[in-house]
Design a protein around this motif. Sequence first.
Motif, PDB file in Angstrom:
ATOM      1  N   ARG A 347       0.830  -1.206   0.000  1.00  0.00           N
ATOM      2  CA  ARG A 347       0.000   0.000   0.000  1.00  0.00           C
ATOM      3  C   ARG A 347       0.867   1.261   0.000  1.00  0.00           C
ATOM      4  NH1 ARG A 347      -4.750  -2.156   4.157  1.00  0.00           N
ATOM      5  NH2 ARG A 347      -6.138  -2.920   2.489  1.00  0.00           N
ATOM      6  N   GLU A 348       1.996   1.193   0.671  1.00  0.00           N
ATOM      7  CA  GLU A 348       2.925   2.327   0.637  1.00  0.00           C
ATOM      8  C   GLU A 348       3.425   2.573  -0.783  1.00  0.00           C
ATOM      9  OE1 GLU A 348       5.646   5.410   1.708  1.00  0.00           O
ATOM     10  OE2 GLU A 348       3.805   4.631   2.609  1.00  0.00           O
ATOM     11  N   ASP A 349       3.678   1.510  -1.519  1.00  0.00           N
ATOM     12  CA  ASP A 349       4.121   1.666  -2.905  1.00  0.00           C
ATOM     13  C   ASP A 349       3.046   2.351  -3.754  1.00  0.00           C
ATOM     14  OD1 ASP A 349       6.519   0.461  -2.329  1.00  0.00           O
ATOM     15  OD2 ASP A 349       5.916  -1.532  -3.059  1.00  0.00           O
ATOM     16  N   VAL A 350       1.785   2.017  -3.516  1.00  0.00           N
ATOM     17  CA  VAL A 350       0.691   2.665  -4.243  1.00  0.00           C
ATOM     18  C   VAL A 350       0.677   4.156  -3.928  1.00  0.00           C
ATOM     19  CG1 VAL A 350      -1.811   2.820  -4.504  1.00  0.00           C
ATOM     20  CG2 VAL A 350      -0.707   0.576  -4.378  1.00  0.00           C
ATOM     21  N   ARG A 351       0.800   4.503  -2.647  1.00  0.00           N
ATOM     22  CA  ARG A 351       0.828   5.916  -2.257  1.00  0.00           C
ATOM     23  C   ARG A 351       1.973   6.654  -2.942  1.00  0.00           C
ATOM     24  NH1 ARG A 351       3.005   9.546   1.609  1.00  0.00           N
ATOM     25  NH2 ARG A 351       4.574   8.003   2.209  1.00  0.00           N
ATOM     26  N   GLN A 352       3.137   6.037  -2.977  1.00  0.00           N
ATOM     27  CA  GLN A 352       4.295   6.682  -3.592  1.00  0.00           C
ATOM     28  C   GLN A 352       4.092   6.886  -5.095  1.00  0.00           C
ATOM     29  OE1 GLN A 352       6.700   8.038  -2.098  1.00  0.00           O
ATOM     30  NE2 GLN A 352       6.871   7.092  -0.081  1.00  0.00           N
ATOM     31  N   ARG A 353       3.458   5.927  -5.755  1.00  0.00           N
ATOM     32  CA  ARG A 353       3.213   6.065  -7.193  1.00  0.00           C
ATOM     33  C   ARG A 353       2.232   7.199  -7.465  1.00  0.00           C
ATOM     34  NH1 ARG A 353       1.833   0.362  -9.834  1.00  0.00           N
ATOM     35  NH2 ARG A 353       1.508   1.770 -11.624  1.00  0.00           N
ATOM     36  N   ILE A 354       1.196   7.317  -6.642  1.00  0.00           N
ATOM     37  CA  ILE A 354       0.242   8.417  -6.814  1.00  0.00           C
ATOM     38  C   ILE A 354       0.915   9.754  -6.562  1.00  0.00           C
ATOM     39  CG2 ILE A 354      -1.843   9.466  -5.853  1.00  0.00           C
ATOM     40  CD1 ILE A 354      -2.849   6.591  -5.326  1.00  0.00           C
ATOM     41  N   ASN A 355       1.699   9.843  -5.500  1.00  0.00           N
ATOM     42  CA  ASN A 355       2.383  11.104  -5.188  1.00  0.00           C
ATOM     43  C   ASN A 355       3.379  11.498  -6.268  1.00  0.00           C
ATOM     44  OD1 ASN A 355       0.989  11.550  -2.849  1.00  0.00           O
ATOM     45  ND2 ASN A 355       2.616  10.899  -1.466  1.00  0.00           N
ATOM     46  N   ALA A 356       4.068  10.517  -6.849  1.00  0.00           N
ATOM     47  CA  ALA A 356       5.025  10.830  -7.917  1.00  0.00           C
ATOM     48  C   ALA A 356       4.322  11.469  -9.102  1.00  0.00           C
ATOM     49  CB  ALA A 356       5.749   9.553  -8.348  1.00  0.00           C
ATOM     50  N   ALA A 357       3.161  10.937  -9.482  1.00  0.00           N
ATOM     51  CA  ALA A 357       2.408  11.522 -10.598  1.00  0.00           C
ATOM     52  C   ALA A 357       1.921  12.922 -10.257  1.00  0.00           C
ATOM     53  CB  ALA A 357       1.226  10.617 -10.944  1.00  0.00           C
ATOM     54  N   ILE A 358       1.469  13.129  -9.020  1.00  0.00           N
ATOM     55  CA  ILE A 358       1.003  14.456  -8.607  1.00  0.00           C
ATOM     56  C   ILE A 358       2.142  15.454  -8.648  1.00  0.00           C
ATOM     57  CG2 ILE A 358       0.155  15.778  -6.625  1.00  0.00           C
ATOM     58  CD1 ILE A 358      -1.535  13.317  -5.865  1.00  0.00           C
ATOM     59  N   ASP A 365      -3.402  21.477 -11.465  1.00  0.00           N
ATOM     60  CA  ASP A 365      -2.819  22.751 -11.930  1.00  0.00           C
ATOM     61  C   ASP A 365      -1.705  23.220 -11.004  1.00  0.00           C
ATOM     62  OD1 ASP A 365      -4.840  22.762 -13.893  1.00  0.00           O
ATOM     63  OD2 ASP A 365      -6.218  23.808 -12.542  1.00  0.00           O
ATOM     64  N   ALA A 366      -1.855  22.961  -9.724  1.00  0.00           N
ATOM     65  CA  ALA A 366      -0.857  23.320  -8.714  1.00  0.00           C
ATOM     66  C   ALA A 366      -0.910  22.257  -7.629  1.00  0.00           C
ATOM     67  CB  ALA A 366      -1.133  24.701  -8.135  1.00  0.00           C
ATOM     68  N   VAL A 367       0.170  22.142  -6.860  1.00  0.00           N
ATOM     69  CA  VAL A 367       0.293  21.076  -5.874  1.00  0.00           C
ATOM     70  C   VAL A 367       0.644  21.649  -4.511  1.00  0.00           C
ATOM     71  CG1 VAL A 367       1.586  19.008  -5.199  1.00  0.00           C
ATOM     72  CG2 VAL A 367       1.012  19.393  -7.611  1.00  0.00           C
ATOM     73  N   VAL A 368      -0.032  21.149  -3.464  1.00  0.00           N
ATOM     74  CA  VAL A 368       0.378  21.410  -2.086  1.00  0.00           C
ATOM     75  C   VAL A 368       0.895  20.080  -1.549  1.00  0.00           C
ATOM     76  CG1 VAL A 368      -2.021  21.101  -1.277  1.00  0.00           C
ATOM     77  CG2 VAL A 368      -0.311  22.184   0.208  1.00  0.00           C
ATOM     78  N   ASP A 369       2.150  20.073  -1.109  1.00  0.00           N
ATOM     79  CA  ASP A 369       2.817  18.818  -0.761  1.00  0.00           C
ATOM     80  C   ASP A 369       2.678  18.536   0.735  1.00  0.00           C
ATOM     81  OD1 ASP A 369       4.349  16.530  -0.713  1.00  0.00           O
ATOM     82  OD2 ASP A 369       5.886  17.333  -2.054  1.00  0.00           O
ATOM     83  N   PHE A 370       1.508  18.038   1.131  1.00  0.00           N
ATOM     84  CA  PHE A 370       1.269  17.704   2.528  1.00  0.00           C
ATOM     85  C   PHE A 370       2.184  16.564   2.993  1.00  0.00           C
ATOM     86  CE2 PHE A 370      -3.429  19.202   2.211  1.00  0.00           C
ATOM     87  CZ  PHE A 370      -3.044  20.501   2.483  1.00  0.00           C
ATOM     88  N   ASP A 371       2.485  15.648   2.092  1.00  0.00           N
ATOM     89  CA  ASP A 371       3.364  14.529   2.439  1.00  0.00           C
ATOM     90  C   ASP A 371       4.725  15.052   2.907  1.00  0.00           C
ATOM     91  OD1 ASP A 371       4.668  12.002   2.554  1.00  0.00           O
ATOM     92  OD2 ASP A 371       5.287  12.205   0.470  1.00  0.00           O
ATOM     93  N   GLU A 372       5.333  15.883   2.106  1.00  0.00           N
ATOM     94  CA  GLU A 372       6.648  16.415   2.457  1.00  0.00           C
ATOM     95  C   GLU A 372       6.594  17.245   3.742  1.00  0.00           C
ATOM     96  OE1 GLU A 372      10.249  18.537   0.061  1.00  0.00           O
ATOM     97  OE2 GLU A 372       8.279  19.484  -0.110  1.00  0.00           O
ATOM     98  N   ALA A 373       5.516  17.981   3.936  1.00  0.00           N
ATOM     99  CA  ALA A 373       5.422  18.897   5.068  1.00  0.00           C
ATOM    100  C   ALA A 373       5.220  18.187   6.396  1.00  0.00           C
ATOM    101  CB  ALA A 373       4.281  19.891   4.833  1.00  0.00           C
ATOM    102  N   LEU A 374       4.549  17.033   6.396  1.00  0.00           N
ATOM    103  CA  LEU A 374       4.188  16.397   7.658  1.00  0.00           C
ATOM    104  C   LEU A 374       4.910  15.082   7.936  1.00  0.00           C
ATOM    105  CD1 LEU A 374       1.686  18.406   7.174  1.00  0.00           C
ATOM    106  CD2 LEU A 374       0.484  16.878   8.729  1.00  0.00           C
ATOM    107  N   ARG A 375       5.666  14.579   7.005  1.00  0.00           N
ATOM    108  CA  ARG A 375       6.317  13.284   7.230  1.00  0.00           C
ATOM    109  C   ARG A 375       7.521  13.424   8.160  1.00  0.00           C
ATOM    110  NH1 ARG A 375       8.289  12.992   0.961  1.00  0.00           N
ATOM    111  NH2 ARG A 375      10.237  14.200   1.158  1.00  0.00           N
TER     112      ARG A 375
END
Length: 420
Positions: A347-358, A365-375
Amino acid sequence: MTRKSGYALLSAMVALIVALSAAIYVGVAADDGSTHKRTTVTQGAEPGTETEGMAGRSVRNVVHASISGTSARITLSNLYGQSPLTVTHASIAVAAGSDTAAATAETMRRLTFGGNTTVVVPAGGQVMSDAVRIAIAHGSDVLVTTYSPTGSGPVTYHPHARQISYAADGDLTEDVTGTAYTEQTPYWRYLTALDVLSNESDGTVVVLGDSLTDGITSTEGANHRWTDVLSDRLRTAVEAGRDLPRYSVVNQGISGNQVLANGLGRPADNQSGLGRFGRDVLGRTNVKVVVIDLGVNDILRNPALADPDKILDGLRTMVRQAHSRGIKVVGATLMPFQGHRGYTGAREDVRQRINAAIRDGKVYDAVVDFDEALRDPYNPRRLRSDYDSGDRLHPSDKGYARMAEVFDLEDLKGSAPARL
């Protein structure tokens, strides 16, 4: 500000929340005629109300106003009712303070619907009240009370309001003391929108999300959802003279919401993001920007391994629909959840694949990177400890504040591109 005539409807939380289908809205517009909406999304049918609903009881919903205004109106929903909902008495007032069912006496107003004090909301339908003059200050709580003498079947509600509301026996719709409102509830019932006529908003930002937007682990009654903090940030920046749009922020978060799958029932509890996008985003007037923060539940709640390409296709479908209306889309990366009971490496791999595309600009159109900010910088598969509520999935108040802080307010400028 361009002057307009009439109400420009906006839909959201409250900024909140019934995510009716599933959400409650508070909207606000300008004194020149635009409105700001505080919304609550409808999420489903309240358990235990299948037979009598709230017959013979006064329901007093408490909604926090993120903007000030001079007039207001409400929307009531019977989406999950099985028979018509008859409301014989409804009112609106400013609360006498925080955490109270008492009203400021001089603000109590009786509501009408097409000039009548009684209204019948058909099963599966909704109605809007007439506008009434009432002075609502920024940051105040608003009391919206309804009374129905007869049962209508299941009560349409939003279960995770993060705000205490009230109920009382009998018709106490215009009671200002609040003393008889002895039942407290964490739900919003029937109410799906509060529109406030204001001069503080030129448009609306709708945030479509799941429990992370619903603010399920934020402090109750404190308005610490990340959308609340974002609304305050934007307001403060505009007042300080920054060249930013004067937008209200509407929270359309529903706990458990997925991009692709509906919940159970007919109509479906917790309708999918794709299914409710037309109503909860496109159906709101004067929406300028939509922020999408969905996908984690598609990963966690799928009994098999979720297909990242299908999730991404669903997100892109919503983006295309927004673009067809000229609405700009800001999307969020999916935050980590290692340590949660649903976590697996696959499931972590799925999350990473989705985040990579985002992050590659292939979705929004624009991205807010909550993953980077809270990890956690030492273990990026999990939330940083002080941003974690303790369940390894939902943020703490500090984590919600961080989400709002990393949102680039400049991304609210502009409109949808001709092509993504």
